[in-house]
Design an enzyme around this catalytic site. Structure first.
Site, mmCIF file in Angstrom:
data_model
loop_
_atom_site.group_PDB
_atom_site.id
_atom_site.type_symbol
_atom_site.label_atom_id
_atom_site.label_comp_id
_atom_site.label_asym_id
_atom_site.label_seq_id
_atom_site.Cartn_x
_atom_site.Cartn_y
_atom_site.Cartn_z
ATOM 1 N N SER A 240 0.853 -1.230 -0.172
ATOM 2 C CA SER A 240 -0.066 -0.407 -0.083
ATOM 3 C C SER A 240 1.121 1.305 0.166
ATOM 4 O O SER A 240 2.179 0.962 0.381
ATOM 5 C CB SER A 240 -0.602 0.146 1.155
ATOM 6 O OG SER A 240 -0.015 -0.413 2.472
ATOM 7 N N LYS A 241 -0.090 2.824 0.013
ATOM 8 C CA LYS A 241 1.059 3.972 0.186
ATOM 9 C C LYS A 241 2.294 3.897 1.773
ATOM 10 O O LYS A 241 3.303 4.346 1.277
ATOM 11 C CB LYS A 241 0.588 5.019 0.232
ATOM 12 C CG LYS A 241 -0.466 5.519 -1.504
ATOM 13 C CD LYS A 241 -1.334 6.793 -1.602
ATOM 14 C CE LYS A 241 -1.369 6.291 -3.093
ATOM 15 N NZ LYS A 241 -2.129 7.585 -2.801
ATOM 16 N N ARG A 242 1.600 2.922 2.710
ATOM 17 C CA ARG A 242 2.721 3.025 3.753
ATOM 18 C C ARG A 242 3.531 2.267 3.302
ATOM 19 O O ARG A 242 4.993 2.508 4.158
ATOM 20 C CB ARG A 242 2.273 2.784 4.666
ATOM 21 C CG ARG A 242 1.362 1.549 4.960
ATOM 22 C CD ARG A 242 0.308 1.248 6.428
ATOM 23 N NE ARG A 242 -0.542 0.162 5.946
ATOM 24 C CZ ARG A 242 0.516 -0.987 7.179
ATOM 25 N NH1 ARG A 242 1.429 -1.039 7.378
ATOM 26 N NH2 ARG A 242 -0.199 -1.890 6.892
ATOM 27 N N HIS A 243 3.682 1.685 2.586
ATOM 28 C CA HIS A 243 4.507 0.657 2.154
ATOM 29 C C HIS A 243 5.608 0.903 1.304
ATOM 30 O O HIS A 243 6.716 0.702 1.129
ATOM 31 C CB HIS A 243 4.234 -1.116 1.604
ATOM 32 C CG HIS A 243 3.294 -1.475 2.549
ATOM 33 N ND1 HIS A 243 1.958 -1.887 2.965
ATOM 34 C CD2 HIS A 243 4.092 -2.330 4.489
ATOM 35 C CE1 HIS A 243 1.919 -2.886 3.952
ATOM 36 N NE2 HIS A 243 2.553 -2.812 4.743
#
Length: 485
Positions: A240-243
């Site tokens: 995801s974007k946080r990754h």
């Protein structure tokens, strides 16, 4: 037969990191085998496809150095060919017209949901007489898919994979308005473009079974398929974007070099022994599909930072200086002076080993940006106590008399001054070096201060020192005179 691969993104957003890896693998495989790497923009979803997204994809590929052969193909421009192919299947009996209404299809979905099974078209018009077609309902064209057996594929990464034909319904090929579906367009385009190998994420595996059936219906030889496991986050969850599931342009803005990002993406799911640093030419020579693993890889920013730091240290000095200067100008909101640009180039060798990204390198290089007094950070202000300022005032005339402005000579002069001056309390070299760093750079961390002084030059050092020491100074808010050297 020559190898032909392709990258076929949908222009509904940026070139994300998973797509960039797919493009890289296809590019490497084609180059390794002396074949062609093609680009096809799958813009058949006209409502979601945008020109900005197409531009971002092409810009991202060029930044990564992934050149393609020939012109990029716009899938939407081939719609007449797709429609003709569907009509050919209709004529050969491998497809049929379906007049199922929207209400009937909704009822099929509701029934499947109630029974706890996947939705699938029930084939009600598969063998029905077209004369029974209701008035005012435009038909779609559906594939007459095989039934009663299984569709089996030899995947070059996953091995033998199969699905029961009963799980694959008669998919739509041509919509009621005459536009082709994704499944039809992909198969026709891959065939017409001579694609021999389809390398993509394993989230496309279910599509491949349906597309394989289409190849058989057309009587075409299907390409080889290789489905690569997806990229997960460091915690093993879906990326995801946080990754790090960001666009390639975001990695450029964060200060990563394209060669570092490509090296990192190469090692996400592919390996060559224990090799970590793999140059582009070596990657082309080594790349094969047998070395792609079957398990999802994990995105790790720490490893990417490590690789990027390596490539920063090896980057061409002029290229690196240009990238850093552009980042500094973006931060400042304006261009550097010619003198500041020259200082940057002289001081960059002392900074590059301390940074992991272009942005970090630009931040560290800001000490060379101002032709006068630099902004003084809060930590630097705390270093410039009254005692420290008094010591700098006593050092100021010593530096004003200094003619040899090299790092070695400056260090000797300051050491001699500390040894002979009578400070109360007594001072060591560090007691002057750190306030000197705060005054000249506006920060508490920098390369060795005497190296910095040599890079800044005599005139600018004296201007900055005078700016800090002038009566009533406001530690960086006062406008000091500037120099052009």
């Amino acid at each position: 037969m020559s190898t032909v691969t392709r990258f076929a993104p949908s222009p509904t957003g940026f070139l994300h990191i998973g797509g960039a890896r797919t493009a890289l693998f296809n590019w490497l495989y084609a180059r390794n085998r002396g074949g062609k790497f093609l680009l096809r923009i799958e813009d058949t979803d006209r409502q979601r496809s945008t020109t900005a997204a197409i531009d971002a994809i092409i810009d991202g590929l060029r930044w990564l150095g992934l050149d393609w052969d020939g012109e990029a193909v716009m899938q939407s421009e081939r719609a007449p060919r797709h429609a003709a192919a569907a009509l050919h299947l209709l004529e050969s009996g491998h497809a049929y017209r379906c007049w199922a209404t929207v209400e009937e299809l909704a009822a099929m979905r509701d029934r499947a949901k109630a029974e706890g099974r996947p939705y699938g078209y029930d084939g009600r018009w598969r063998d029905r007489d077209p004369a029974e077609a209701p008035e005012g309902v435009p038909p779609v064209i559906r594939l007459r898919a095989p039934s009663g057996g299984e569709t089996r594929i030899r995947d070059l990464v996953q091995g033998e994979v199969a699905v029961a034909d009963a799980q694959l319904d008669d998919m739509v090929l041509l919509r009621a308005d005459g536009t082709p579906t994704y499944m039809l367009a992909v198969v026709v385009d891959d065939h017409d473009m001579g694609v021999t190998h389809v390398l993509r994420g394993d989230d496309h595996l279910s599509n491949t079974f349906r597309q394989y059936q289409l190849y058989k219906a057309f009587g075409w030889s299907p390409p080889e398929f290789a489905h690569v496991p997806l990229i997960h986050g460091a915690d093993g969850a879906k990326l995801s974007k946080r990754h790090g599931a960001l666009g390639v342009d975001a990695y450029r803005d964060m200060g990563y070099l394209p060669e570092a990002l490509c090296n990192y993406l190469l090692r996400l799911g592919w390996s060559h022994g224990d090799d970590e640093i793999i140059e582009r030419d070596q990657a082309v020579a080594w790349f094969d599909l047998a070395a792609i693993g079957r398990s999802p890889s994990r995105f790790d920013f720490a490893k990417l930072d490590h690789l990027n730091a390596h490539y920063l240290r090896r980057a061409d000095p002029d290229r690196l200086a240009g990238l850093v200067e552009a980042a500094m100008e973006k931060r400042r909101g304006g261009p550097l002076s010619a003198a500041a640009s020259e200082r940057l180039r002289r001081g960059l060798p002392g900074l590059r080993d301390r940074a992991k990204t272009i942005v970090e390198l630009a931040d560290n290089a800001m000490l060379y940006a101002d032709d006068g007094l630099p902004p003084i950070s809060g930590k630097a202000r705390s270093v410039l106590s009254e005692t420290a300022l008094d010591r700098l005032r006593r050092l100021q005339p010593v530096l004003e008399r200094q003619a040899d402005w090299t790092a070695a000579a400056l260090e000797r002069t300051v050491r001699d001054h500390v040894a002979t001056a009578t400070y109360d309390p007594p001072a060591k070299l560090g007691d002057l070096a750190q306030p000197l760093r705060a005054a000249l750079t506006g920060a508490t961390v920098s390369p060795p201060i005497f190296d910095v002084m040599e890079t800044l030059g005599r005139d600018l050092c004296l201007v900055r020192l005078a700016g800090v020491l002038q009566p009533g100074n406001t530690m960086g808010e006062t406008t000091a005179r500037t120099v052009s050297a």
